[in-house]
Design a protein around this motif. Structure first.
Motif, PDB file in Angstrom:
ATOM      1  N   GLN A 145      10.076 -11.874   8.279  1.00 41.20           N
ATOM      2  CA  GLN A 145      10.302 -13.181   8.347  1.00 41.20           C
ATOM      3  C   GLN A 145      11.169 -13.467   7.143  1.00 41.20           C
ATOM      4  N   GLY A 146      12.540 -13.594   7.198  1.00 39.84           N
ATOM      5  CA  GLY A 146      14.010 -13.584   6.871  1.00 39.84           C
ATOM      6  C   GLY A 146      13.518 -14.135   5.462  1.00 39.84           C
ATOM      7  N   ASP A 147      13.015 -14.845   4.632  1.00 35.90           N
ATOM      8  CA  ASP A 147      12.488 -15.619   3.470  1.00 35.90           C
ATOM      9  C   ASP A 147      11.362 -14.900   3.215  1.00 35.90           C
ATOM     10  N   ALA A 148      10.416 -14.441   4.235  1.00 30.24           N
ATOM     11  CA  ALA A 148       9.254 -13.263   3.988  1.00 30.24           C
ATOM     12  C   ALA A 148      10.033 -12.214   2.263  1.00 30.24           C
ATOM     13  N   GLU A 149       8.590 -11.953   1.519  1.00 25.94           N
ATOM     14  CA  GLU A 149       8.990 -11.203   0.386  1.00 25.94           C
ATOM     15  C   GLU A 149       9.438  -9.400   1.176  1.00 25.94           C
ATOM     16  N   GLU A 150       9.625  -8.900   0.391  1.00 26.80           N
ATOM     17  CA  GLU A 150      10.103  -7.997   0.912  1.00 26.80           C
ATOM     18  C   GLU A 150       9.232  -6.953   1.236  1.00 26.80           C
ATOM     19  N   TYR A 151       8.479  -6.811   0.635  1.00 30.54           N
ATOM     20  CA  TYR A 151       7.029  -5.522   0.876  1.00 30.54           C
ATOM     21  C   TYR A 151       6.071  -5.869   2.160  1.00 30.54           C
ATOM     22  N   THR A 152       6.415  -7.391   2.638  1.00 26.67           N
ATOM     23  CA  THR A 152       6.323  -8.103   3.673  1.00 26.67           C
ATOM     24  C   THR A 152       6.646  -6.988   5.240  1.00 26.67           C
ATOM     25  N   GLY A 153       7.395  -6.196   5.384  1.00 26.45           N
ATOM     26  CA  GLY A 153       8.207  -5.882   6.318  1.00 26.45           C
ATOM     27  C   GLY A 153       7.550  -4.374   6.593  1.00 26.45           C
ATOM     28  N   ALA A 154       6.727  -3.914   5.556  1.00 30.54           N
ATOM     29  CA  ALA A 154       6.056  -2.320   5.361  1.00 30.54           C
ATOM     30  C   ALA A 154       5.454  -2.263   6.240  1.00 30.54           C
ATOM     31  N   ALA A 155       5.393  -1.054   6.798  1.00 34.33           N
ATOM     32  CA  ALA A 155       4.060  -0.629   7.354  1.00 34.33           C
ATOM     33  C   ALA A 155       3.191   0.038   6.710  1.00 34.33           C
ATOM     34  N   PHE A 156       3.489   0.845   5.556  1.00 35.27           N
ATOM     35  CA  PHE A 156       2.239   1.513   4.712  1.00 35.27           C
ATOM     36  C   PHE A 156       3.121   0.608   3.202  1.00 35.27           C
ATOM     37  N   TYR A 157       1.812  -0.079   3.078  1.00 35.66           N
ATOM     38  CA  TYR A 157       1.774  -1.069   1.797  1.00 35.66           C
ATOM     39  C   TYR A 157       0.777  -0.446   0.556  1.00 35.66           C
ATOM     40  N   VAL A 158       0.937   0.039  -0.515  1.00 33.83           N
ATOM     41  CA  VAL A 158       0.327   0.785  -1.458  1.00 33.83           C
ATOM     42  C   VAL A 158       0.616  -0.231  -2.687  1.00 33.83           C
ATOM     43  N   ALA A 159      -0.976  -0.784  -3.284  1.00 29.07           N
ATOM     44  CA  ALA A 159      -0.842  -1.847  -4.493  1.00 29.07           C
ATOM     45  C   ALA A 159      -1.909  -1.787  -4.993  1.00 29.07           C
ATOM     46  N   ARG A 160      -2.364  -1.148  -6.021  1.00 28.03           N
ATOM     47  CA  ARG A 160      -3.326  -1.501  -6.580  1.00 28.03           C
ATOM     48  C   ARG A 160      -3.565  -2.209  -7.987  1.00 28.03           C
ATOM     49  N   SER A 161      -4.536  -2.716  -9.222  1.00 25.31           N
ATOM     50  CA  SER A 161      -4.298  -3.375 -10.270  1.00 25.31           C
ATOM     51  C   SER A 161      -4.707  -2.331 -10.989  1.00 25.31           C
ATOM     52  N   ASN A 172      16.844  -5.130   9.165  1.00 27.77           N
ATOM     53  CA  ASN A 172      16.092  -5.423   9.741  1.00 27.77           C
ATOM     54  C   ASN A 172      14.084  -6.018   9.228  1.00 27.77           C
ATOM     55  N   GLY A 173      15.095  -5.372   7.812  1.00 28.33           N
ATOM     56  CA  GLY A 173      13.845  -5.874   6.836  1.00 28.33           C
ATOM     57  C   GLY A 173      12.588  -5.247   7.163  1.00 28.33           C
ATOM     58  N   LYS A 174      13.095  -4.334   7.529  1.00 30.80           N
ATOM     59  CA  LYS A 174      11.186  -2.960   7.712  1.00 30.80           C
ATOM     60  C   LYS A 174      11.765  -1.867   6.481  1.00 30.80           C
ATOM     61  N   THR A 175      10.111  -1.637   6.412  1.00 29.56           N
ATOM     62  CA  THR A 175      10.775  -0.510   5.113  1.00 29.56           C
ATOM     63  C   THR A 175       9.371   0.643   6.297  1.00 29.56           C
ATOM     64  N   GLY A 176       9.354   1.431   5.451  1.00 32.49           N
ATOM     65  CA  GLY A 176       8.758   2.708   5.779  1.00 32.49           C
ATOM     66  C   GLY A 176       7.908   2.636   5.080  1.00 32.49           C
ATOM     67  N   ILE A 177       7.251   3.125   3.846  1.00 37.22           N
ATOM     68  CA  ILE A 177       6.721   3.696   2.929  1.00 37.22           C
ATOM     69  C   ILE A 177       6.865   2.350   1.454  1.00 37.22           C
ATOM     70  N   TYR A 178       7.004   1.669   1.455  1.00 34.48           N
ATOM     71  CA  TYR A 178       6.866   0.633  -0.033  1.00 34.48           C
ATOM     72  C   TYR A 178       5.540   0.490  -1.187  1.00 34.48           C
ATOM     73  N   ILE A 179       5.885   1.140  -1.983  1.00 35.32           N
ATOM     74  CA  ILE A 179       4.565   1.665  -2.983  1.00 35.32           C
ATOM     75  C   ILE A 179       5.366   0.753  -3.946  1.00 35.32           C
ATOM     76  N   ALA A 180       3.961  -0.089  -4.406  1.00 40.13           N
ATOM     77  CA  ALA A 180       4.410  -1.394  -5.312  1.00 40.13           C
ATOM     78  C   ALA A 180       3.718  -0.678  -6.681  1.00 40.13           C
ATOM     79  N   SER A 181       3.041  -0.514  -7.312  1.00 38.78           N
ATOM     80  CA  SER A 181       2.147   0.074  -7.945  1.00 38.78           C
ATOM     81  C   SER A 181       2.242   1.149  -8.774  1.00 38.78           C
TER      82      SER A 181
END
Length: 457
Positions: free
Chosen positions: A114-130, A166-175
């Motif tokens: 969605q156009g107003d969604a955060e960028e990471y929501t368009g990622a195929a792979f989302y890596v995140a851990r605290s 297109n708002g899509k990301t292949g691999i998004y590593i947030a952490s």
């Protein structure tokens, strides 16, 4: 003895990988977490796992979320083929093609961000851990991530497949992470190929990342990482390689081709190396060092800038004119040594009209060292026709190999603005090719054949 830490997505008992590989891989990760619960069992306990993706087309509707270390996701082939060439070829010709779409172990990103969604929501792979320790040693190898289509950019051009959006990301590593590897991958038609925050000991090696809005983005901060031996080519809106607040980054042996708005862009990057790469661009701003980038080494690279030769893409550019410089430097104590820099452009395409193109532009900073760079600038002796026929490959190769019928083009090899002082410029242009305050900077001219040393003009 068979390992229970090896998974094949086509043999897993939850979901259908061809309809939604995201659901399948997420359920496999949940299984790994449910089985590997001991953090210290016989000096081990959480070895991670391998998830294998055989050759095939796998649609992805559900984002894959990774929050465990020691996970390897592997396929059998990066499967790249040019989607840009396909979409810029009349569909009437498609039935005669041997293949239309990327292949290998291919993930088709069917999510619609969605156009107003955060960028990471368009990622195929989302890596995140605290928490502690940082997530470590996750590997992506030998498969393809395909964004399928770009979308309208709101300009009314009616050319969505060339928008690189297109708002899509292949691999998004947030952490923050340690010792990740991305190798042997194919990325195509994604607005962002690889986006990584706070990288440490990251290896991006031997990938094919092209026809993406942005290819590699190292954001926020990082250290001790390498981008090596990749084939890379972003869109005219975005970065081929971008790094921010990084130290100890090695960029070497890459072949970066058009049409990114830059080949390498450093923002606040220090004590890093760009060496032995081949850079090819259609626009100025091939290399940008800014925002306090300092003590970087740029050496033994080949830079080549020409005009876009392929008719379907000639209306696009990165918005920079020829006074910006092919190399743009705003920082301190950077070394630009022993590079070969070629520019070959018809004078009718120089902007602003009548301007003298700038090759190396130092806009601010102190103590930069520019030495032994060989700059070759040429223009055609007759006006070149616009390429209206021929394949993308034949048109671009023909332009690359064209050396006959050229004459010298007047350029400014090095321009140092008044705000920048105490720089050293050696053997990178004759006296007339270097524009600077010689009282505030050190200068030794390149000897000119047929002219006595000391009189090089």
């Amino acid at each position: 003895m068979a390992s229970n830490n090896y998974y094949d997505v086509t043999e897993w008992n939850i979901g259908n990988p061809y309809q939604d590989i995201g659901e399948v891989i997420n359920s496999i990760i949940a299984d790994i977490k449910s089985r590997q619960t001991e953090t210290d069992y016989n000096e081990g306990g959480k070895p991670g796992a391998v998830i294998y993706i055989p050759p095939g087309d796998y649609h992805l509707l559900t984002q894959i979320v990774i929050d465990i270390s020691y996970l390897q996701i592997i396929g059998s082939g990066h499967g790249f083929t040019s989607s840009s060439i396909r979409y810029n070829t009349p569909q009437s010709e498609w039935p005669n093609w041997h293949e239309l779409w990327p292949g290998g172990s291919r993930i088709l990103v069917d999510m619609t961000p969605q156009g107003d969604a955060e960028e990471y929501t368009g990622a195929a792979f989302y890596v995140a851990r605290s928490g502690d320790p940082r997530i470590s040693s996750v590997e992506f190898s030998d498969f393809c991530i395909d964004g399928l289509h770009f979308v309208e950019d709101g300009s009314g051009s009616d050319d969505p497949e060339n928008s690189y959006l297109n708002g899509k990301t292949g691999i998004y590593i947030a952490s923050a992470q340690d010792s990740f590897r991305i190798s042997g991958m194919g990325f195509v038609y994604l607005e962002h190929g690889v986006t990584v925050y706070n990288a440490d000991a990251l290896s991006i090696h031997d990938n094919f990342i092209a026809e993406c809005g942005n290819c590699i983005e190292l954001r926020d901060s990082g250290q001790a990482s390498k981008i090596t031996d990749n084939l890379i080519g972003a869109g005219y809106r975005g970065y081929s390689i971008y790094a921010q607040n990084f130290g100890g980054l090695l960029i070497t042996a890459n072949n970066i081709f058009p049409r990114g708005k830059s080949c390498v862009h450093f923002s606040g990057v220090v004590r890093s190396s760009i060496s032995s790469n081949r850079f090819h661009a259609f626009y100025p701003g091939m290399l940008v060092l800014e925002d306090g980038s300092a003590e970087n080494l740029v050496s033994a690279n080949h830079f080549f800038r020409e005009r876009e030769p392929w008719a379907p893409m000639q209306t696009y550019n990165n918005g920079l004119d020829d006074l910006y410089g092919l190399l743009y430097i705003n920082g301190d104590n950077n070394s630009i040594i022993a590079n070969h820099i070629s520019e070959s452009i018809d004078t009718q395409y120089i902007t602003p009209v009548g301007a003298t193109p700038v090759i190396i532009h130092i806009v601010a900073g102190v103590g930069n060292y520019i030495s032994d760079n060989h700059i070759v600038a040429t223009t055609e002796t007759t006006q070149s026709p616009t390429a209206t026929t021929g394949s993308c490959f034949s048109t671009q190769v023909g332009a690359l190999l064209a050396t006959a019928g050229l004459e010298a083009l007047n350029v400014t090899n090095v321009l140092i603005e008044a705000e920048s002082k105490q720089n050293t410029i050696l053997d990178s242009g004759s006296d007339s090719q270097v524009v600077m305050d010689k009282a505030a900077n050190a200068f030794r001219a390149t000897p000119v054949p047929g002219m006595p040393t000391g009189e090089a003009r």
